[in-house]
Write a protein that holds these residues in place. Structure first.
Motif, PDB file in Angstrom:
ATOM      1  N   UNK A   1      53.304  39.809  43.850  1.00  0.00           N
ATOM      2  CA  UNK A   1      52.044  39.882  44.601  1.00  0.00           C
ATOM      3  C   UNK A   1      50.959  39.165  43.809  1.00  0.00           C
ATOM      4  N   UNK A   2      50.231  38.288  44.497  1.00  0.00           N
ATOM      5  CA  UNK A   2      49.176  37.503  43.868  1.00  0.00           C
ATOM      6  C   UNK A   2      47.815  37.947  44.398  1.00  0.00           C
ATOM      7  N   UNK A   3      46.782  37.791  43.581  1.00  0.00           N
ATOM      8  CA  UNK A   3      45.427  38.131  44.002  1.00  0.00           C
ATOM      9  C   UNK A   3      44.523  36.913  43.870  1.00  0.00           C
ATOM     10  N   UNK A   4      43.434  36.926  44.659  1.00  0.00           N
ATOM     11  CA  UNK A   4      42.450  35.844  44.635  1.00  0.00           C
ATOM     12  C   UNK A   4      41.382  36.136  43.582  1.00  0.00           C
ATOM     13  N   UNK A   5      40.468  35.201  43.428  1.00  0.00           N
ATOM     14  CA  UNK A   5      39.427  35.348  42.405  1.00  0.00           C
ATOM     15  C   UNK A   5      38.543  36.559  42.642  1.00  0.00           C
ATOM     16  N   UNK A   6      38.336  36.947  43.920  1.00  0.00           N
ATOM     17  CA  UNK A   6      37.476  38.090  44.210  1.00  0.00           C
ATOM     18  C   UNK A   6      38.220  39.420  44.143  1.00  0.00           C
ATOM     19  N   UNK A   7      39.484  39.392  43.737  1.00  0.00           N
ATOM     20  CA  UNK A   7      40.255  40.618  43.620  1.00  0.00           C
ATOM     21  C   UNK A   7      41.076  40.958  44.838  1.00  0.00           C
ATOM     22  N   UNK A   8      40.872  40.242  45.953  1.00  0.00           N
ATOM     23  CA  UNK A   8      41.623  40.517  47.171  1.00  0.00           C
ATOM     24  C   UNK A   8      43.064  40.040  47.022  1.00  0.00           C
TER      25      UNK A   8
ATOM     26  N   UNK B   1      35.614  45.033  49.320  1.00  0.00           N
ATOM     27  CA  UNK B   1      35.631  45.964  50.451  1.00  0.00           C
ATOM     28  C   UNK B   1      36.240  47.326  50.104  1.00  0.00           C
ATOM     29  N   UNK B   2      36.758  47.496  48.896  1.00  0.00           N
ATOM     30  CA  UNK B   2      37.472  48.726  48.565  1.00  0.00           C
ATOM     31  C   UNK B   2      36.595  49.960  48.717  1.00  0.00           C
ATOM     32  N   UNK B   3      35.293  49.839  48.391  1.00  0.00           N
ATOM     33  CA  UNK B   3      34.396  50.987  48.498  1.00  0.00           C
ATOM     34  C   UNK B   3      33.582  50.967  49.782  1.00  0.00           C
ATOM     35  N   UNK B   4      33.950  50.089  50.709  1.00  0.00           N
ATOM     36  CA  UNK B   4      33.301  50.034  52.016  1.00  0.00           C
ATOM     37  C   UNK B   4      34.207  50.655  53.065  1.00  0.00           C
TER      38      UNK B   4
ATOM     39  N   UNK C   1      46.306  50.146  47.163  1.00  0.00           N
ATOM     40  CA  UNK C   1      45.768  49.555  45.940  1.00  0.00           C
ATOM     41  C   UNK C   1      46.824  48.743  45.178  1.00  0.00           C
ATOM     42  N   UNK C   2      46.413  47.586  44.661  1.00  0.00           N
ATOM     43  CA  UNK C   2      47.260  46.789  43.771  1.00  0.00           C
ATOM     44  C   UNK C   2      46.647  46.681  42.370  1.00  0.00           C
ATOM     45  N   UNK C   3      45.479  47.253  42.162  1.00  0.00           N
ATOM     46  CA  UNK C   3      44.792  47.175  40.874  1.00  0.00           C
ATOM     47  C   UNK C   3      44.867  48.522  40.159  1.00  0.00           C
TER      48      UNK C   3
END
Length: 453
Positions: free
Chosen positions: A283-290, A375-378, A364-366
């Motif tokens: 699994x890969x993530x983008x610069x913004x953590x998504x 968006x995690x806290x939205x 969650x992946x982090x």
């Protein structure tokens, strides 16, 4: 181990035993037969006595959209394709949850309206935009490109129905329909809209979704005083609506049908399949953590106690190895096992994970909160690539919590402890045999009563 899906359901009662020309379906999610008694739920107990109520076996998986589509079509996820409350588009490499359009779904109210000429209504079901039901309502707020709500709105049939409801009762209280402020206010508004639908359109079939127990079922679980208290609350809301129906002209010819999509498991163990896939380099993530789905070899779209793992063909064995050691995973379904559970459809994951009774899957992946996407806290139900029950709790660093240990209840796996209920009430009702009703039998039964082919 979760139950296999029966393959030969039958209607729960012969339609010849019931003479009704109006059916009102009350979809009280989370309700089970043992909840209905004279002390906690007297209004329901009066309309649905013990000999007119039995267990309702949900489809696998016992999740909102799969259960709703099965109840309203009489078919399994292998046939209708709703395998969770989200869908992964393999061609576009996009996971989308809680879409609103009807698409190609043809449910009992659409068939009864289009082909049989009956007047039908449905309120607050999923995937209603574009339905041909004569009266319909579903939340559809006006949003910007980032999913920020600009103005509350509902999509309705007929077009002006929501305008009339808003003028009389105010906007649909979206803040109490989901999120940290979820409350009885939304269910009360829906039942008020149902009363208006009966007064203005008098449908032959009216299906009403009542979500109230879903909130406490997820936040606290089914075994605590909070759930008991909300049983009394939802009974009070339904009591007012049932009293209204009893005064209508067609009451003597009315059949009330009580259904519930699933019951809850008490849970205390969140499981993180995407963390395992990331640690395995899949699994890969983008610069913004998504999560970066297009560049990932595998990812998991989670929904309560079910997780669909989508993996490139050459890494499926590696993906299975990555998640098989996770504590809280009860089963991993491959192609053959998916068939046993009635979920062998292209929309399903290459692997389908089933949680143990006291566990559930979080997206969650982090590990470090600093690495979470914005968006995690939205409360962003469409952007998150998985269902997030933490949205029921206020957070310390944003609107919603990032603490999955707060979640007390979940659903998705199928066993007899979490069967919903099926009940018949009203003047046209008859008794039921003390046998479990399968979710696929509900629509055939309603069609029989309504005289539909």
């Amino acid at each position: 181990m979760t139950e296999h899906t029966p393959t030969s359901p039958t209607p729960p009662v012969p339609h010849e035993s019931i003479d009704a020309d109006r059916i009102v379906v009350l979809d009280v999610v989370g309700l089970q037969p043992h909840h209905v008694d004279d002390d906690r739920t007297p209004a329901l107990a009066e309309q649905f006595p013990t000999d007119q109520m039995t267990d309702l076996r949900p489809p696998f998986p016992a999740l909102t959209v799969p259960a709703q589509t099965t109840l309203a079509t009489g078919t399994l996820p292998r046939d209708h394709g709703d395998v969770s409350s989200g869908e992964y588009d393999r061609e576009r490499d996009v996971a989308e949850l809680w879409e609103r359009d009807r698409a190609d779904r043809n449910r009992i109210w659409e068939y009864a309206s289009d082909e049989a000429g009956l007047t039908t209504g449905v309120l607050n079901f999923q995937h209603l935009i574009g339905t041909s039901a004569d009266v319909a309502l579903t939340p559809s707020p006006i949003e910007d490109e980032d999913n920020n709500i600009l103005e509350m709105n509902c999509w309705t049939n007929p077009d002006g129905f929501y305008d009339d409801l808003r003028e009389a009762y105010g906007h649909f209280p979206l803040h109490s329909y989901w999120g940290p402020g979820a409350s009885a206010e939304s269910s009360e508004w829906i039942l008020t809209a149902a009363r208006e639908a009966v007064e203005r359109f008098d449908p032959d079939l009216l299906w009403v979704y009542v979500p109230h127990l879903d909130y406490v079922g997820q936040s606290d679980g089914p075994e605590y005083d909070a759930f008991e208290a909300e049983l009394e609350t939802v009974d009070g809301l339904l009591s007012s609506f049932l009293d209204f129906l009893a005064e209508t002209d067609r009451w003597d010819d009315t059949l009330l049908t009580l259904v519930s999509e699933y019951g809850f498991h008490g849970v205390d163990q969140p499981v993180f399949p995407n963390r395992a896939l990331r640690e395995a380099g899949l699994l890969e993530t983008a610069d913004d953590g998504d999560v970066d789905i297009p560049t990932s070899d595998a990812f998991a779209m989670v929904d309560h106690q079910i997780a669909h793992v989508y993996a490139d063909e050459d890494v499926q064995a590696e993906a299975r190895d990555a998640v098989s050691g996770l504590e809280g995973v009860d089963e991993i379904l491959d192609e053959g096992e998916k068939s046993d559970y009635g979920i062998d459809h292209p929309n399903a994951g290459d692997l389908v994970l089933v949680a143990e009774e006291t566990a559930w899957f979080q997206y969650y992946w982090w590990d470090d909160r600093a690495d979470a996407p914005p968006y995690a806290t939205d409360m962003d139900i469409h952007k998150k690539p998985g269902f997030d029950p933490c949205e029921l709790f206020f957070g310390e660093d944003g609107l919603v919590s990032l603490d999955p240990t707060k979640v007390g209840g979940s659903h998705g796996r199928v066993d007899d402890s979490t069967y919903g209920c099926f009940g018949l009430g009203g003047p046209a009702a008859s008794g039921l045999e003390d046998e479990t009703v399968d979710a696929t039998a509900v629509t055939p039964f309603l069609e029989d009563v309504l005289g539909l082919e």
